[in-house]
Design a protein around this motif. Structure first.
Motif, short mmCIF file in Angstrom:
data_model
loop_
_atom_site.label_atom_id
_atom_site.label_comp_id
_atom_site.label_asym_id
_atom_site.label_seq_id
_atom_site.Cartn_x
_atom_site.Cartn_y
_atom_site.Cartn_z
N GLU A 187 46.49 4.51 -0.17
CA GLU A 187 44.95 4.09 0.93
C GLU A 187 44.45 4.95 0.45
OE1 GLU A 187 46.08 3.57 4.65
OE2 GLU A 187 47.90 2.62 3.74
N VAL B 284 41.27 12.98 5.41
CA VAL B 284 43.03 12.72 5.50
C VAL B 284 43.24 13.86 5.97
CG1 VAL B 284 43.02 13.29 2.92
CG2 VAL B 284 44.83 12.43 4.11
N ASP C 216 40.84 8.60 7.65
CA ASP C 216 41.66 7.56 7.86
C ASP C 216 43.43 7.49 7.70
OD1 ASP C 216 39.16 6.25 7.20
OD2 ASP C 216 39.06 7.13 5.13
N PHE C 217 43.49 8.53 7.25
CA PHE C 217 44.97 8.92 6.64
C PHE C 217 45.46 10.05 7.62
CE2 PHE C 217 48.72 9.56 3.46
CZ PHE C 217 49.29 8.12 4.54
N CYS D 260 43.83 7.57 14.28
CA CYS D 260 43.38 7.78 12.70
C CYS D 260 44.01 6.07 11.89
CB CYS D 260 45.04 9.01 11.82
SG CYS D 260 44.36 10.39 12.32
N LYS E 298 46.39 5.01 9.37
CA LYS E 298 47.06 5.39 9.80
C LYS E 298 48.03 7.01 9.49
CE LYS E 298 48.99 1.78 6.27
NZ LYS E 298 48.98 1.14 5.51
N LYS E 299 48.85 6.57 10.45
CA LYS E 299 50.01 7.86 10.45
C LYS E 299 51.14 8.11 9.16
CE LYS E 299 47.59 6.35 14.14
NZ LYS E 299 47.11 5.10 14.59
#
Ligand SMILES: O=C(O)[C@H](O)[C@@H](O)[C@H](O)[C@H](O)COP(=O)(O)O
Length: 221
Positions: free
Chosen positions: A22, A35, A129-130, A179, A181-182
């Motif tokens: 990521e 993040v 983002d993450f 977010c 991506k989780k």
């Protein structure tokens, strides 16, 4: 998506690889990576790996998912966990670290962090983002417990309950869901609750939706 690894070592190796993938994607796409990191016990093993990886931390902004309303020196403070296991071991500019501060009251700490998060996400399509999440055996995630009165605000208070110690402060569901991506990192002792969440039973963790990865190991250790 559910990723099953054999043992705990593989669980954390693969989780660190996902973090790295990521990071690299966003670095080449927009030159930065944001993040949000959870506390609790599970992420320690991830942090051990991250500090050894080739990451230019100057391009990374780190937010906290949640915190107990405790002095940062307290053994159960997520600030302490993050400083001891990650921040003190990497070369990250202090201004890239956004922590939940222990201030005069829970509400002042919450408002201060909410402002920080809102300033960061203002004008963006997505929040971070993450995000790295954990899950309790009762189905909580972040500090969102079934008895939370508000899960939807940007940053929400979470009051001490029968089965959970300390007043807390947590990112709300909207920010978590926004977010890109989780990643839920789950040791094998969370397999029963994961099955319930996946079967559609309603726990706070069940409301985390959109680009979710659950990673869990199959063997006990
Ligand atoms: O600060 C925290 O404790 C968390 O953010 C919390 O949601 C945690 O992720 C789960 O309780 C799982 O905790 P463990 O990883 O310790 O099992």
């Amino acid at each position: 998506m559910v990723i099953k690894t054999r043992n705990e070592k593989d669980l954390f190796d693969r989780s660190a690889e996902i973090f790295m993938e990521e990071y690299k994607n966003y670095l080449s796409e927009k030159g930065s990576f944001s993040v949000a990191l959870s506390g609790g016990n599970t992420p320690k093993e991830l942090f051990k790996r991250l500090v050894k990886m080739e990451i230019n931390w100057e391009n990374v902004e780190i937010f906290m998912v949640d915190e107990r309303y405790l002095p940062p020196t307290h053994v159960d403070s997520n600030n302490r966990l993050l400083w001891d296991n990650l921040f003190s071991k990497i070369n990250i500019p202090i201004e890239n670290i956004k922590t939940i501060k222990y201030m005069e009251s829970l509400e002042i700490s919450r408002l201060e962090y909410e402002k920080e998060v809102e300033d960061f996400i203002k004008g963006k399509k997505k929040s971070f983002d993450f995000i790295v999440l954990g899950m309790g055996k009762d189905g909580h995630t972040a500090s969102l417990f079934s008895d939370n009165l508000d899960m939807e605000g940007t940053v929400v208070p979470s009051l001490e309950g029968k089965d959970h110690k300390y007043n807390r402060i947590s990112l709300g569901l909207g920010v978590i869901n926004s977010c890109r991506k989780k990643l839920f990192i789950l040791k094998n002792d969370k397999k029963e609750i994961l099955e319930l969440v996946l079967s559609g039973k309603k726990f706070p963790a069940s409301f985390v939706k959109g680009n979710v990865i659950y990673i869990i190991n199959e063997e006990d250790k």
